[in-house]
Design a protein around this motif. Structure first.
Motif, PDB file in Angstrom:
ATOM      1  N   UNK A 239       4.262   7.168   0.528  1.00 31.87           N
ATOM      2  CA  UNK A 239       3.595   7.229  -0.776  1.00 31.87           C
ATOM      3  C   UNK A 239       4.540   7.819  -1.827  1.00 31.87           C
ATOM      4  N   UNK A 240       5.242   8.895  -1.450  1.00 29.97           N
ATOM      5  CA  UNK A 240       6.205   9.514  -2.374  1.00 29.97           C
ATOM      6  C   UNK A 240       7.337   8.539  -2.694  1.00 29.97           C
ATOM      7  N   UNK A 241       7.878   7.897  -1.666  1.00 25.52           N
ATOM      8  CA  UNK A 241       8.946   6.901  -1.861  1.00 25.52           C
ATOM      9  C   UNK A 241       8.512   5.851  -2.886  1.00 25.52           C
ATOM     10  N   UNK A 242       7.307   5.340  -2.679  1.00 20.06           N
ATOM     11  CA  UNK A 242       6.808   4.265  -3.541  1.00 20.06           C
ATOM     12  C   UNK A 242       6.649   4.736  -4.984  1.00 20.06           C
ATOM     13  N   UNK A 243       6.070   5.915  -5.173  1.00 18.32           N
ATOM     14  CA  UNK A 243       5.820   6.409  -6.530  1.00 18.32           C
ATOM     15  C   UNK A 243       7.139   6.685  -7.264  1.00 18.32           C
ATOM     16  N   UNK A 244       8.124   7.241  -6.570  1.00 16.19           N
ATOM     17  CA  UNK A 244       9.414   7.522  -7.188  1.00 16.19           C
ATOM     18  C   UNK A 244      10.134   6.220  -7.544  1.00 16.19           C
ATOM     19  N   UNK A 245       9.893   5.160  -6.755  1.00 14.51           N
ATOM     20  CA  UNK A 245      10.550   3.875  -7.035  1.00 14.51           C
ATOM     21  C   UNK A 245      10.110   3.293  -8.377  1.00 14.51           C
ATOM     22  N   UNK A 246       8.974   3.747  -8.893  1.00 14.50           N
ATOM     23  CA  UNK A 246       8.482   3.281 -10.187  1.00 14.50           C
ATOM     24  C   UNK A 246       9.153   4.014 -11.352  1.00 14.50           C
ATOM     25  N   UNK A 247       9.904   5.074 -11.038  1.00 13.68           N
ATOM     26  CA  UNK A 247      10.532   5.891 -12.076  1.00 13.68           C
ATOM     27  C   UNK A 247      12.024   5.560 -12.146  1.00 13.68           C
ATOM     28  N   UNK A 248      12.475   5.133 -13.299  1.00 15.16           N
ATOM     29  CA  UNK A 248      13.884   4.744 -13.463  1.00 15.16           C
ATOM     30  C   UNK A 248      14.819   5.948 -13.329  1.00 15.16           C
ATOM     31  N   UNK A 249      15.956   5.703 -12.678  1.00 16.12           N
ATOM     32  CA  UNK A 249      16.979   6.741 -12.576  1.00 16.12           C
ATOM     33  C   UNK A 249      16.803   7.690 -11.420  1.00 16.12           C
ATOM     34  N   UNK A 250      15.827   7.414 -10.523  1.00 17.71           N
ATOM     35  CA  UNK A 250      15.577   8.319  -9.404  1.00 17.71           C
ATOM     36  C   UNK A 250      15.663   7.593  -8.065  1.00 17.71           C
ATOM     37  N   UNK A 251      15.914   8.371  -7.026  1.00 16.61           N
ATOM     38  CA  UNK A 251      15.906   7.852  -5.664  1.00 16.61           C
ATOM     39  C   UNK A 251      15.377   8.940  -4.731  1.00 16.61           C
ATOM     40  N   UNK A 252      14.971   8.535  -3.546  1.00 13.75           N
ATOM     41  CA  UNK A 252      14.486   9.490  -2.548  1.00 13.75           C
ATOM     42  C   UNK A 252      15.267   9.312  -1.255  1.00 13.75           C
ATOM     43  N   UNK A 253      15.415  10.400  -0.521  1.00 12.22           N
ATOM     44  CA  UNK A 253      16.078  10.369   0.778  1.00 12.22           C
ATOM     45  C   UNK A 253      15.222  11.111   1.790  1.00 12.22           C
ATOM     46  N   UNK A 254      15.113  10.546   3.003  1.00 13.19           N
ATOM     47  CA  UNK A 254      14.415  11.221   4.095  1.00 13.19           C
ATOM     48  C   UNK A 254      15.437  11.928   4.963  1.00 13.19           C
ATOM     49  N   UNK A 255      15.211  13.209   5.196  1.00 15.17           N
ATOM     50  CA  UNK A 255      16.136  14.016   5.988  1.00 15.17           C
ATOM     51  C   UNK A 255      15.372  14.798   7.053  1.00 15.17           C
ATOM     52  N   UNK A 256      16.105  15.240   8.080  1.00 14.87           N
ATOM     53  CA  UNK A 256      15.486  16.046   9.128  1.00 14.87           C
ATOM     54  C   UNK A 256      14.889  15.200  10.232  1.00 14.87           C
TER      55      UNK A 256
END
Length: 272
Positions: A239-256
């Motif tokens: 859900x977080x990945x998807x919502x951030x994808x709608x915002x220009x200039x941002x990316x998400x990374x999964x760690x751990x």
């Protein structure tokens, strides 16, 4: 009349510490413990016991009377073991399920589920309903089954309600996520996708996560600093990945590593 207090504790050590902090005893006084409710561990959920502590005169008691009953913890993980054993003999399972249904309705009529007929004759629905009935009865939770249905995406949705739902939901839905995972590992349901919900909790949780993603995303854009989020279940990270994808200039990374895998929100031009 001597003093009485009610304390809640998960084990004997915790109870003793609470008593020492709560009571001031004179030299000729001691205390007795009456167990009102035993502590329980239901899978990964700890429910505290409830105890009545009474101050009494030592002279009024026989030595054999001065006892503190140990806070016996009832562990309900055996429910899953029972379920696996019964699957090997379908006749035993069906017979046991019918007995549970009878006892459940006779002893706790207020907990009878609202049965909603499904348009298709799906035997999995009956199996899932039977499993949750057994779980609720053995765990002695004030929860009822509202409905069990198959959704268009192939998932089975179990809708529950009741005063004890807070124990199954847990902090930020962590207990609910763990329960779904444990059910998916049982032999009987490992090929099924089963989701649990109550009062649209998951819809509300999704809205909260999307609000969180937008808030943190705006902070990253404003400051340029990456933001690390708390560990989440895979469904919530998506859900977080998807919502951030709608915002220009941002990316998400999964760690751990699971179950402590987490997300980091960064600017696209930021170097790791």
């Amino acid at each position: 009349m001597m003093e009485k207090i009610i304390l809640k504790a998960q084990n004997e050590e915790e109870l003793k510490n609470m008593v020492s902090r709560s009571l001031t005893l004179k030299e000729d006084e001691t205390y007795q413990v009456k167990v009102l409710k035993h502590p329980k561990k239901i899978l990964f959920i700890n429910i505290k016991g409830e105890y009545e502590i009474e101050i009494v005169k030592k002279s009024d008691l026989k030595s054999s009377d001065v006892k503190t009953e140990k806070p016996r913890i009832q562990n309900e993980e055996k429910i899953f073991k029972k379920e696996k054993k019964d699957v090997r003999n379908p006749n035993n399972y069906d017979s046991k399920k019918n007995n549970i249904r009878k006892n459940y309705r006779n002893e706790s009529p207020e907990n009878e589920e609202k049965v909603i007929q499904n348009s298709q004759d799906d035997t999995n629905i009956d199996k899932i309903r039977g499993f949750f009935k057994e779980f609720i009865v053995n765990a002695k939770l004030d929860i009822k089954i509202i409905n069990v249905k198959k959704e268009n995406n192939g998932k089975y949705l179990v809708i529950l309600d009741g005063k004890d739902m807070r124990f199954l939901i847990g902090e930020k839905g962590s207990a609910l996520n763990n329960l779904e995972y444990l059910i998916s590992t049982t032999k009987k349901f490992k090929n099924l996708k089963i989701s649990i919900d109550s009062n649209n909790y998951k819809e509300k949780r999704e809205k909260s996560l999307r609000d969180l993603a937008r808030k943190k995303g705006k902070a990253v854009l404003a400051t340029g600093n990456a933001v690390k989020l708390n560990p989440m279940a895979a469904r919530e990270r998506k859900i977080i990945h998807e919502e951030i994808s709608f915002m220009e200039g941002l990316k998400t990374e999964s760690l751990g590593e699971e179950p402590k895998r987490y997300l980091v929100i960064r600017k696209l031009d930021e170097k790791n």
